[in-house]
Write an enzyme that holds these catalytic residues in place. Structure first.
Site, PDB file in Angstrom:
ATOM      1  N   ASP A  67       0.816  -1.222   0.000  1.00  0.00           N
ATOM      2  CA  ASP A  67       0.000   0.000   0.000  1.00  0.00           C
ATOM      3  C   ASP A  67       0.844   1.264   0.000  1.00  0.00           C
ATOM      4  O   ASP A  67       1.980   1.265   0.465  1.00  0.00           O
ATOM      5  CB  ASP A  67      -0.913   0.013   1.247  1.00  0.00           C
ATOM      6  CG  ASP A  67      -0.098   0.027   2.540  1.00  0.00           C
ATOM      7  OD1 ASP A  67      -0.343   0.900   3.378  1.00  0.00           O
ATOM      8  OD2 ASP A  67       0.806  -0.833   2.662  1.00  0.00           O
ATOM      9  N   GLU A  68       0.234   2.348  -0.534  1.00  0.00           N
ATOM     10  CA  GLU A  68       0.778   3.700  -0.408  1.00  0.00           C
ATOM     11  C   GLU A  68       2.261   3.791  -0.754  1.00  0.00           C
ATOM     12  O   GLU A  68       3.033   4.441  -0.064  1.00  0.00           O
ATOM     13  CB  GLU A  68       0.544   4.220   1.026  1.00  0.00           C
ATOM     14  CG  GLU A  68      -0.940   4.304   1.358  1.00  0.00           C
ATOM     15  CD  GLU A  68      -1.197   4.817   2.759  1.00  0.00           C
ATOM     16  OE1 GLU A  68      -2.154   5.590   2.930  1.00  0.00           O
ATOM     17  OE2 GLU A  68      -0.443   4.438   3.673  1.00  0.00           O
TER      18      GLU A  68
END
Ligand code: IFG
Length: 348
Positions: A158-159
């Site tokens: 993620d991210e």
């Protein structure tokens, strides 16, 4: 899921939460074991990951804030004795500052990063074009898979805002085969699914929209999806504007909001047959104690259990709310610091 990286929780604190989730037939426990603020599991071939990366947390508390492999094995057994399978997560290629503060060679410039005790996200990335990065990943996957009887290994993903898209794809193309090599099935935050057509891997949807083209395409190919929409079942979302703990980037999530969705029909193009299950993540930027965990997880975690175990045809708030209300006296006696939402008819 419990994030033990932002704030560390001792084995006994984790066992308390395991006891509480077992009471509602939760059957998987996802441990978020690494992030920018902390590396929480001993890796024998990379000892500084815990010696340095496990020495602090959000807010700067210092200590041996990590699990030895024996303590992790004990947690895995403790959970298994309650019908719960542990899923370890090592977030990569982003959310990696703790590892990069421990070993200079994990950074493209060869220099250790400073330890980070804030709560920003998206600023870190492993060095995609250095071979040592993949030796590091393989050592972590090998050591952790050997002490994890469950079938799943969570690679995060993620991210990765500091990893160029092409590098992200390159990274996943190297790492997904490593997880398979050590006999585990990859799960990860849903962003990684655009990098593979392998239908065995499981994207964990954490978005707030009701459509995601890459996840729908994967479901069409045959992938199963783990449902964790942040605006429905992220337990670190505040109940309302008066909630002291938690965040509100995905909005406020009162108990009825957490109940009022159908995991089997939430995402366009993802049918009930493609949904592997429901997970209620609890991120701990603002969560420090078991009382904090309990304030955010109760009553919304039992709601997640209800959504996971009951058919959509049986969903009915007016019938469910009194059953939830009946738990109140039990939680009081057990000393569980639950949130007495005004939406629930709590039994006296
Ligand atoms: N997004 C980040 C988490 C955490 C969360 C807090 C995911 C997959 C916001 N990533 O959720 O690390 O900071 O609500």
């Amino acid at each position: 899921m419990l994030d033990v990286s932002r704030h560390f929780f001792t084995p006994d604190q984790v066992k308390r939460y395991i006891d509480q989730i077992a009471a509602f037939k939760i059957n998987y426990f996802h441990l978020h074991l690494s992030d920018d603020q902390g590396w929480r599991l001993e890796i024998k071939s990379w000892p500084d990951l815990t010696k340095i990366g496990g020495s602090t947390e959000v807010g700067g508390r210092k200590g041996n804030l990590y699990y030895t492999q024996d303590q992790y094995k004990d947690l895995v057994t403790y959970a298994a004795n309650r019908g719960i399978t542990v899923i370890p997560e090592f977030d990569m290629p982003g959310h990696t500052n703790a590892a990069q503060a421990s070993y200079g060679e994990l950074n493209c410039d060869g220099k250790k990063r400073p330890l980070y005790t804030g709560t920003e996200v998206g600023f870190s990335s492993l060095c995609i074009n250095k071979e040592i990065t993949y030796k590091f990943v393989e050592d972590v996957v090998r050591e952790v898979s050997a002490i994890t009887p469950g079938p799943y290994f969570h690679i995060g993903g993620d991210e990765a805002h500091s990893t160029p898209d092409a590098d992200y794809v390159k990274f996943m193309n190297r790492v997904l085969p490593i997880v398979k090599k050590y006999g585990k099935v990859t799960t990860g935050w849903h962003e990684f699914i655009k990098t593979t057509t392998d239908t065995a891997v499981i994207p964990q949807f954490w978005g707030t929209a009701t459509s995601d083209a890459n996840v729908a395409a994967a479901a069409q190919r045959g992938n199963k999806v783990l449902m964790s929409p942040a605006n429905r079942i992220y337990l670190d979302m505040k109940y309302d504007k008066n909630t002291k703990l938690g965040l509100n980037w995905a909005g406020y999530v009162e108990v009825k909001d957490a109940y009022s969705w159908n995991p089997g029909a939430y995402l366009n193009g993802v049918s009930e047959a493609s949904v592997r299950g429901v997970e209620a993540p609890l991120w701990t930027e603002t969560i420090k104690t078991n009382a904090d965990i309990e304030q955010m997880a109760f009553p919304r975690l039992p709601v997640a259990a209800e959504l996971g175990w009951s058919t959509a045809a049986n969903h009915n708030w007016d019938r469910f709310a009194p059953r939830l209300g009946a738990q109140g006296p039990r939680w009081k006696i057990q000393g569980i610091n639950y949130y007495a939402s005004s939406q629930v008819p709590w039994k006296k």
